[in-house]
Design a protein around this motif. Structure first.
Motif, mmCIF file in Angstrom:
data_model
loop_
_atom_site.group_PDB
_atom_site.id
_atom_site.type_symbol
_atom_site.label_atom_id
_atom_site.label_comp_id
_atom_site.label_asym_id
_atom_site.label_seq_id
_atom_site.Cartn_x
_atom_site.Cartn_y
_atom_site.Cartn_z
ATOM 1 N N TYR A 1 0.830 -1.210 0.000
ATOM 2 C CA TYR A 1 0.000 0.000 0.000
ATOM 3 C C TYR A 1 0.866 1.261 0.000
ATOM 4 N N TYR A 2 2.014 1.173 0.648
ATOM 5 C CA TYR A 2 2.860 2.364 0.788
ATOM 6 C C TYR A 2 3.536 2.763 -0.508
ATOM 7 N N GLU A 3 3.524 1.861 -1.454
ATOM 8 C CA GLU A 3 4.107 2.179 -2.750
ATOM 9 C C GLU A 3 3.415 3.401 -3.364
ATOM 10 N N ASN A 4 2.107 3.557 -3.061
ATOM 11 C CA ASN A 4 1.328 4.618 -3.704
ATOM 12 C C ASN A 4 1.828 6.019 -3.371
ATOM 13 N N ILE A 5 2.495 6.148 -2.230
ATOM 14 C CA ILE A 5 2.947 7.482 -1.836
ATOM 15 C C ILE A 5 3.986 8.015 -2.815
ATOM 16 N N ILE A 6 4.666 7.124 -3.495
ATOM 17 C CA ILE A 6 5.748 7.554 -4.399
ATOM 18 C C ILE A 6 5.222 8.489 -5.491
ATOM 19 N N THR A 7 4.058 8.174 -6.035
ATOM 20 C CA THR A 7 3.495 9.079 -7.047
ATOM 21 C C THR A 7 2.533 10.080 -6.427
ATOM 22 N N GLU B 1 -7.453 14.297 -2.852
ATOM 23 C CA GLU B 1 -8.308 14.633 -1.707
ATOM 24 C C GLU B 1 -9.740 14.271 -2.068
ATOM 25 N N PRO B 2 -10.437 13.369 -1.462
ATOM 26 C CA PRO B 2 -9.966 12.520 -0.384
ATOM 27 C C PRO B 2 -9.023 11.438 -0.905
ATOM 28 N N ARG B 3 -8.422 10.665 0.022
ATOM 29 C CA ARG B 3 -7.438 9.669 -0.373
ATOM 30 C C ARG B 3 -8.066 8.329 -0.717
ATOM 31 N N TYR B 4 -9.348 8.336 -1.035
ATOM 32 C CA TYR B 4 -9.986 7.080 -1.445
ATOM 33 C C TYR B 4 -11.038 7.384 -2.504
ATOM 34 N N TYR C 1 -14.918 1.784 0.013
ATOM 35 C CA TYR C 1 -13.819 2.683 -0.293
ATOM 36 C C TYR C 1 -12.712 1.893 -0.972
ATOM 37 N N ARG C 2 -12.122 2.516 -1.952
ATOM 38 C CA ARG C 2 -10.853 1.975 -2.425
ATOM 39 C C ARG C 2 -9.787 3.010 -2.094
ATOM 40 N N TRP C 3 -8.902 2.614 -1.198
ATOM 41 C CA TRP C 3 -7.894 3.571 -0.743
ATOM 42 C C TRP C 3 -6.825 3.764 -1.796
ATOM 43 N N ILE C 4 -6.505 5.013 -2.067
ATOM 44 C CA ILE C 4 -5.545 5.314 -3.129
ATOM 45 C C ILE C 4 -4.127 5.415 -2.565
ATOM 46 N N THR C 5 -4.003 6.079 -1.466
ATOM 47 C CA THR C 5 -2.647 6.319 -0.959
ATOM 48 C C THR C 5 -2.671 6.614 0.540
ATOM 49 N N VAL D 1 1.288 11.261 4.499
ATOM 50 C CA VAL D 1 2.725 11.247 4.793
ATOM 51 C C VAL D 1 3.061 10.601 6.147
ATOM 52 N N PRO D 2 2.400 10.987 7.236
ATOM 53 C CA PRO D 2 2.765 10.340 8.510
ATOM 54 C C PRO D 2 2.513 8.831 8.506
ATOM 55 N N THR D 3 1.366 8.428 7.973
ATOM 56 C CA THR D 3 1.074 6.990 7.923
ATOM 57 C C THR D 3 2.157 6.260 7.137
ATOM 58 N N ALA D 4 2.524 6.809 5.996
ATOM 59 C CA ALA D 4 3.537 6.159 5.161
ATOM 60 C C ALA D 4 4.873 6.111 5.889
ATOM 61 N N PHE D 5 5.212 7.207 6.529
ATOM 62 C CA PHE D 5 6.509 7.238 7.204
ATOM 63 C C PHE D 5 6.584 6.156 8.282
ATOM 64 N N TRP D 6 5.563 6.120 9.135
ATOM 65 C CA TRP D 6 5.630 5.167 10.247
ATOM 66 C C TRP D 6 5.377 3.737 9.777
ATOM 67 N N GLY D 7 4.534 3.597 8.787
ATOM 68 C CA GLY D 7 4.265 2.245 8.264
ATOM 69 C C GLY D 7 5.530 1.614 7.699
#
Ligand SMILES: Nc1ncnc2c1ncn2[C@@H]1O[C@H](COP(=O)(O)OP(=O)(O)O)[C@@H](O)[C@H]1O
Ligand SMILES: [Mg+2]
Lengths: 348, 300
Positions: free
Chosen positions: B230-236, B243-246, B262-266, B269-275
């Motif tokens: 899932y965290y791959e999505n943050i790259i793009t 907005e929203p992220r789903y 919901y289909r979550w898109i990305t 930043v904080p979620t991605a960082f800690w994940g």
């Protein structure tokens, strides 16, 4: 550790009640051994006896379940200080003076001996400026100088084994531990390895050398420790082991012997010979070797019994045309006997 | 003769004094030596991975060119053009390179007892650190190379390179480290290098995708933060945060009923960082714990 051992500077390595269990299985059982400076100690035992495991305990690759390994600390490579118990904290210093080749590790085929040996030498803190000449010297001693920069994947098994030994000694340790270095090699490579071990001994190295074949070790070792099922069942010079075993083999050939009837012959011979071999009933045997067409029988090595056996055979009408005590066969058989019956008690 | 012996002894004494490095200094030099040795040892995988990276870029370039030939206009925003090179296949490139560099990182010591050459000379922890540094560096260079290629073509088309891509690169490298850690863990439990490469790719391509699909269906409302891919999505997404992220997806069920999910898109930043942080740490700790305990199989 008693003061006595600390003062006896001849002992470089000492195993004290060394034991390793894997679950319920005891791979090394209460091993006590001492290795003295400058000697070659052979470590002999059948496959699975616990040789490699003992060496791994010595290298701290495995932690002993019980017991200790003591290693004499070297003082700047010249004199020696005290025997020190090996722990995780002092292993860098203590093991610096030992070179190991345990089991038969594969090499990175895409690299040259020079690259790999340089890395190993650096890891062990060998002076960097001298590493290249050291590598050339070590491989030169093994007749491999032309191969220094070739990729290892092009090497034969014997050549790889030499690189393995080189990797153990590249940092010029005083003590060298080699685990079955001759196993699986062709006769020429085996001889090279044996000659090299002699060279190392001449340089004053102390060597701990394992094998499952007595003849590989018998030629080079000053003392032999025999291990079976994890236990040391004998530790002495080869001559003393033979003397203590109080056993030898007689072999003889019978004229016009019919091979089809070998089983009934053996039964008959047992009745004739067993009463005069001078050894315990449970340890006795007679066998027939179809290659040499000779019978072999175990006896206690005393000339008087040798004569009695011959006398009985002749008396019973066997036409003996050959009767001798071969020197070569005896070593192998001694080893087989030892590992089978544990008949020799280790000297305390 | 005796004099010569004395000289040799003295020389040896000098040498030994120099090599009495222990403790921290020994640790650091061993890690450094392992680092350079590993770079050398992995030169061939590195070249192969660079070629694969270039090939993947070429594939996208061909797709783009085909679209242009068909008169589909270039997006006006160079960022959009840039991002189009990161769809679908970029995650595959990351897992492929991570598998290529980390697949052997632990398994190789046990596959053919190579570890018996190393471990009395260096501890597993130092070896582990040196190897991770060297191999992750090579992995990162591959990813960087892909960014350089895409940036170059963007520059050719638009005459500018948006600076935002640096942020994307940072996330890409961070995410690569998480996958690298995952492969390291797989390598610690697998018997051979090839098995760990295959298992890692399989895990990524099939298992992760399957879990994502199932989660979408069963619990569409929950953000799949527990899914590494899932965290791959943050790259793009970092180039253009939606907005929203789903997406809200509805589809009819039964008689006039509607189901929504919901289909979550990305991640943000904080979620991605800690994940990513959590994943990398856990995988590396597990891998090292397994490495410490692992013994080469005896032939006896
Ligand atoms: N890591 C291990 N786990 C369980 N059993 C082991 C392990 N290593 C060795 N053994 C067992 O211990 C015994 C001794 O092995 P080893 O020391 O390799 O024998 P040798 O080197 O004398 O052939 C063998 O039976 C072997 O199967
Ligand atoms: Mg063995």
């Amino acid at each position: 550790m008693s003061q006595e051992y600390n003062n006896n500077h001849e002992i470089l390595i000492k195993f004290v009640n060394l034991t390793k269990r894997f679950g319920d299985f005891i791979a090394v059982s209460n091993v006590n051994l001492e290795i003295k400076r400058g000697e070659i100690v052979g470590f002999l035992g059948p496959n699975g006896a616990g040789k490699s495991t003992t060496m791994k305990l010595m290298a701290q690759l495995l932690k002993p379940t019980e017991g200790e390994v003591w290693i004499r600390e070297s003082r700047n490579g010249i004199g020696y200080e005290n025997l020190v118990k090996l722990t995780n904290h002092n292993k860098d210093i203590l093991l610096d003076n030992i070179g190991f080749l345990i089991e038969s590790p594969a090499f990175y085929g895409n690299l040259s001996p020079r690259t790999i040996l340089k890395y190993f030498g650096k890891l062990k803190g060998y002076p960097r400026k001298k590493l290249n000449s050291r590598i050339e010297k070590v491989l030169g001693m093994m007749g491999m100088e032309e191969w220094i920069d070739n990729k290892i994947k092009t090497f034969s098994k014997g050549m790889r084994q030499k690189i393995g030994i080189a990797s153990a000694i590249i940092h010029d340790p005083d003590i060298i531990v080699l685990d079955e270095p001759q196993t699986g090699l062709d006769p020429k490579a085996r001889k090279d390895v044996r000659d090299f071990i002699f060279d190392l001994k001449k340089m004053g190295k102390t060597i701990f050398l394992s094998s499952h074949l007595l003849y590989e070790i018998g030629e080079v070792a000053d003392r032999i420790a025999i291990i079976n099922n994890g236990e040391i069942i004998a530790f002495d010079t080869l001559d003393n082991l033979e003397a203590k075993s109080e056993k030898s083999i007689i072999q003889f050939e019978i004229l016009a012997f019919q091979e089809e009837k070998v089983q009934s012959y053996i039964e008959e011979l047992k009745k004739v010979i067993f009463p005069v071999t001078g050894i315990d009933v449970t340890a006795q045997w007679i066998k027939y070797n179809s290659d040499s067409r000779r019978f072999q029988v175990l006896f206690d090595g005393k000339p008087s019994n040798q004569f009695k056996i011959l006398k009985e055979l002749i008396y019973k009408g066997y036409e003996i045309i050959e009767f001798s005590v071969p020197k070569a066969g005896l070593l192998e058989d001694l080893f087989i006997e030892l590992t089978k019956k544990n008949t020799i008690k280790m000297e305390e | 003769m005796i004099v010569k012996q004395q000289l040799e002894d003295e020389e040896k004494m000098m040498e030994m004094k120099k090599r009495k490095k222990t403790g921290i200094r020994r640790n650091l030099t061993q890690i450094g030596d392992t680092f350079t040795f590993e770079l050398r040892k992995n030169m061939i995988p590195f070249i192969i991975m660079m070629i694969i990276t270039a090939l993947m870029f070429t594939l996208f370039l061909i797709l783009q060119t085909l679209q242009e030939v068909q008169d589909i206009p270039l997006p006006e925003d160079p960022i959009k053009y840039f991002a189009s090179y990161f769809q679908f296949i970029f995650g595959f490139l990351v897992v492929l390179t991570a598998a290529g560099f980390a697949g052997s990182i632990i398994a190789e010591d046990f596959q053919k007892q190579t570890g018996n050459l190393l471990f009395p000379k260096i501890s597993k922890s130092r070896l582990f650190i040196g190897r991770i540094m060297a191999r992750f560096l090579m992995n990162a260079v591959c990813i960087l190379f892909y960014y350089i290629l895409v940036s170059s073509i963007t520059f050719i088309k638009y005459g500018e390179i948006p600076t935002a891509i640096l942020l994307s690169l940072a996330w890409a490298l961070y995410y690569t480290f998480a996958l690298f850690s995952m492969v390291t863990f797989v390598s610690s439990i697998m018997r051979s290098t090839s098995a760990s490469i295959i298992a890692s790719i399989f895990l990524y391509l099939l298992i992760f995708t399957m879990i994502a699909q199932i989660m979408n269906f069963l619990a569409g409302g929950v953000e799949p933060w527990f899914l590494l891919s899932y965290y791959e999505n943050i790259i793009t997404s970092i180039l253009n945060m939606p907005e929203p992220r789903y997406n809200l997806i509805t589809f009819p069920i039964g008689l006039g009923g509607v189901r929504e999910f919901y289909r979550w898109i990305t991640p943000d930043v904080p979620t991605a960082f800690w994940g990513i942080f959590m994943y990398s740490t856990i995988f590396l700790i597990l891998a090292f714990a397994r490495y410490q305990r692992r013994q080469s199989k005896s032939e006896g």
